[in-house]
Design a protein around this motif. Structure first.
Motif: not given
Length: 221
Positions: A99, A132, A160
């Motif tokens: 992240i 991602y 997230l």
């Protein structure tokens, strides 16, 4: 130095925003002291508040903490957002580092020269949609729980959600191919402390504006 944590940074997202998010998710009230001019940063440096001469800096529990990851680790541990054992913590660290990598791309987009902005945007969106977000979609599928790790909220979930909402500011339909992330977003957004932070009037910062860049350069350069 007691009472509420005090955050020292400019009045914007940058590297302090994940810290604001995590404190808010933990239900912790905090105060902010904004750097408005270069002298404000110089004063913190001269009085010994900044170990490495850099912000973010957070006054918490009698400490003047610097380094974003160290601050987040402390908050997550203190408020039970860091898993129940060493293996869960390792997973949380792994997810959070991914992240952070994506977050860096978003942070640097704002300061790209005009002739490089489009190329950076394309790279940023490519990484989000092809590296991602597919990874986190798979984590949710394989784990089969409401949260990324274990069966309770962790800093990984909070960070997230933050990055998902940032990505949607650039591309509102970015989660179109990720149904589990869509439901994750809805679920985590409805946790009471986070829902409160997402309301107008909270300490969440808006996206940086082009006119803010010269002010930030004047403070930090």
């Amino acid at each position: 130095m007691s009472g509420k944590p005090k955050l020292h940074y400019f009045n914007g997202r940058g590297r302090m925003e994940p810290i604001r998010w995590l404190l808010a998710a933990a239900g912790v009230e905090f105060e902010e002291s904004y750097l408005e001019k270069k002298d404000d940063l110089t004063k913190l440096r001269k009085d010994g508040s900044l170990l490495f001469q850099q912000v973010p800096m957070v006054e918490i529990d009698g400490m003047k903490m610097v380094q974003t990851r160290a601050i987040l680790n402390y908050i997550a541990t203190k408020y039970n957002l860091y898993g129940k054992d060493l293996k869960e913590r390792a997973l949380i660290d792994m997810y959070v580092e991914g992240i952070f990598d994506l977050n860096e791309l978003f942070i640097y987009y704002d300061i790209q020269p005009a002739d490089k902005k489009e190329q950076h945007f394309v790279n940023m969106m490519d990484k989000a949609t092809n590296r991602y977000f597919p990874a986190f979609e798979k984590v949710l599928k394989d784990h089969g729980q409401d949260f990324l790790v274990g069966n309770q909220l962790s800093r990984a979930d909070v960070q997230l959600l933050e990055i998902i909402l940032m990505a949607e500011e650039f591309k509102p339909d970015i989660l179109a191919k990720f149904p589990l992330l869509q439901s994750f977003k809805a679920r985590i957004s409805n946790i009471p402390t986070i829902k409160k932070y997402l309301q107008p009037g909270s300490q969440r910062k808006p996206p940086i504006r082009p006119e803010d860049i010269p002010k930030l350069r004047a403070i930090f350069h």
